[in-house]
Enzyme design. Structure first.
Site, PDB file in Angstrom:
ATOM      1  N   HIS A   1     -40.858   6.896  22.977  1.00  0.00           N
ATOM      2  CA  HIS A   1     -41.335   8.287  23.039  1.00  0.00           C
ATOM      3  C   HIS A   1     -41.887   8.737  21.684  1.00  0.00           C
ATOM      4  CE1 HIS A   1     -40.461  12.604  24.489  1.00  0.00           C
ATOM      5  NE2 HIS A   1     -41.466  12.121  25.177  1.00  0.00           N
TER       6      HIS A   1
ATOM      7  N   VAL B   1     -41.054  18.190  13.583  1.00  0.00           N
ATOM      8  CA  VAL B   1     -40.166  17.128  13.087  1.00  0.00           C
ATOM      9  C   VAL B   1     -39.857  16.193  14.240  1.00  0.00           C
ATOM     10  CG1 VAL B   1     -37.902  16.603  12.085  1.00  0.00           C
ATOM     11  CG2 VAL B   1     -39.135  18.638  11.337  1.00  0.00           C
TER      12      VAL B   1
HETATM   13  N1  LIG Z   1     -37.895  14.126  20.547  1.00  0.00           N
HETATM   14  C1  LIG Z   1     -38.614  15.137  19.920  1.00  0.00           C
HETATM   15  C2  LIG Z   1     -39.479  15.971  20.633  1.00  0.00           C
HETATM   16  N2  LIG Z   1     -39.626  15.798  21.979  1.00  0.00           N
HETATM   17  C3  LIG Z   1     -40.192  16.831  22.844  1.00  0.00           C
HETATM   18  C4  LIG Z   1     -41.730  16.745  22.914  1.00  0.00           C
HETATM   19  O1  LIG Z   1     -42.321  17.111  21.679  1.00  0.00           O
HETATM   20  C5  LIG Z   1     -42.252  17.704  23.999  1.00  0.00           C
HETATM   21  O2  LIG Z   1     -41.861  19.029  23.683  1.00  0.00           O
HETATM   22  C6  LIG Z   1     -41.737  17.350  25.387  1.00  0.00           C
HETATM   23  O3  LIG Z   1     -41.999  15.975  25.640  1.00  0.00           O
HETATM   24  C7  LIG Z   1     -42.409  18.204  26.469  1.00  0.00           C
HETATM   25  O4  LIG Z   1     -43.797  18.059  26.440  1.00  0.00           O
HETATM   26  N3  LIG Z   1     -40.192  16.928  20.004  1.00  0.00           N
HETATM   27  C8  LIG Z   1     -40.063  17.106  18.637  1.00  0.00           C
HETATM   28  O5  LIG Z   1     -40.716  17.985  18.057  1.00  0.00           O
HETATM   29  N4  LIG Z   1     -39.215  16.299  17.924  1.00  0.00           N
HETATM   30  C9  LIG Z   1     -38.488  15.316  18.524  1.00  0.00           C
HETATM   31  O6  LIG Z   1     -37.729  14.581  17.828  1.00  0.00           O
HETATM   32  C1  LIG Z   2     -39.171  11.721  19.248  1.00  0.00           C
HETATM   33  C2  LIG Z   2     -38.450  11.695  20.538  1.00  0.00           C
HETATM   34  O1  LIG Z   2     -38.960  12.078  21.558  1.00  0.00           O
HETATM   35  C3  LIG Z   2     -37.100  11.046  20.578  1.00  0.00           C
HETATM   36  O2  LIG Z   2     -36.241  11.806  19.753  1.00  0.00           O
HETATM   37  C4  LIG Z   2     -36.542  10.983  22.003  1.00  0.00           C
HETATM   38  O3  LIG Z   2     -35.402  10.149  21.956  1.00  0.00           O
HETATM   39  P1  LIG Z   2     -35.358   8.870  22.961  1.00  0.00           P
HETATM   40  O4  LIG Z   2     -36.485   7.953  22.536  1.00  0.00           O
HETATM   41  O5  LIG Z   2     -33.987   8.243  22.715  1.00  0.00           O
HETATM   42  O6  LIG Z   2     -35.535   9.395  24.371  1.00  0.00           O
END
Ligand SMILES: Nc1c(NC[C@H](O)[C@H](O)[C@H](O)CO)[nH]c(=O)[nH]c1=O
Ligand SMILES: CC(=O)[C@@H](O)COP(=O)(O)O
Length: 168
Positions: free
Chosen positions: A93, A85
Site C-alpha cells: 500500500h 506522513v
Molecule cells: N497508511 C497511511 C494512509 N492510508 C490512507 C490513504 O492515504 C487513503 O486515505 C485511503 O486509502 C483512502 O483513500 N494515509 C496516510 O496519510 N499515511 C499512512 O501511513
Molecule cells: C502507508 C499505508 O497505507 C500503510 O501504513 C498501511 O499498512 P499495511 O500495508 O500494513 O496495510
C-alpha cells in the site's frame, strides 16, 4: 541519517504579500501536527500574515492531490504546501500511495502554474517520521520549516507576473 538541506537562500524571503495554503492529511496526526505547526510558525516569521495562511485537511495522503487542486484553483493562493506522513506497513500500500501522490503533486504545479510544495514524508518507521518532524530534541529538524521557506521562495520568484508572462 542525512539531512543536507537546500543550502543558503539566494534572496531575502519576504512573505508579506503572499497567500499560502497548507493542505494536510490527518493520518499519523501527532507527526502531522508537529510538521504543520513548524510550517505555520516559519511562514509567520517570513512575514506571511496569519489571515493569509489557509489550512485545509484531507483524510489521508492519497487525497492530497485532490485537496491541493481544489485549493490551488483559487487565484488568490500563491502556493500550496501539501503535507502528509506515509509510514510503511506490511503490504505494498505504502509504495503505491507514495509514487502516485508524488507524481500527481508534481504534475499539479504545472497544471495550475503555481508552486505545489512536496511535503510528503515517506517513512519506513514512525521513528524516521518523528526525526523529520522535529519531535526528537537535538536530532535532525522539522521539515515543515523547510517547506515554508520553499513556498515563500518559489511564490516570490514564480508569482503571478511570471505565470501571466510565461504560461499563456
Ligand atoms: N497508511 C497511511 C494512509 N492510508 C490512507 C490513504 O492515504 C487513503 O486515505 C485511503 O486509502 C483512502 O483513500 N494515509 C496516510 O496519510 N499515511 C499512512 O501511513
Ligand atoms: C502507508 C499505508 O497505507 C500503510 O501504513 C498501511 O499498512 P499495511 O500495508 O500494513 O496495510
Amino acid at each position: 541519517m542525512a539531512v543536507s538541506g537546500r543550502g543558503q537562500n539566494d534572496q531575502n524571503l519576504d512573505g508579506s504579500k503572499l497567500k499560502i495554503a497548507i493542505v494536510h492529511a490527518r493520518w499519523n496526526e501527532e507527526v502531522i501536527d508537529s510538521l504543520v505547526i513548524g510550517c505555520i510558525n516559519r511562514l509567520k516569521e517570513l512575514g506571511v500574515k496569519e489571515e493569509n495562511i489557509i489550512v485545509d485537511t484531507v483524510p489521508g495522503s492519497f487525497e492530497l492531490p485532490m485537496g491541493s487542486a481544489a485549493v490551488a484553483v483559487n487565484a488568490s493562493i500563491d502556493a500550496v504546501i501539501s503535507i502528509g506522513v506515509l509510514i510503511k506497513g506490511s503490504t505494498m500500500h505504502f509504495e503505491y500511495i507514495s509514487q502516485s501522490v508524488t507524481n500527481q503533486l508534481m504534475d499539479l504545479q504545472f497544471k495550475m502554474g503555481k508552486p505545489v510544495i512536496f511535503g510528503l514524508l515517506t517513512c519506513l518507521t514512525l521513528e524516521q517520521a518523528k526525526l523529520r518532524a522535529g519531535m526528537v530534541p537535538g536530532a535532525m529538524h522539522n521539515h515543515g520549516v523547510d517547506w515554508a521557506e520553499c513556498a515563500v521562495e518559489m511564490a516570490s520568484k514564480y508569482g503571478q507576473d511570471f505565470r501571466t508572462a510565461t504560461w499563456k
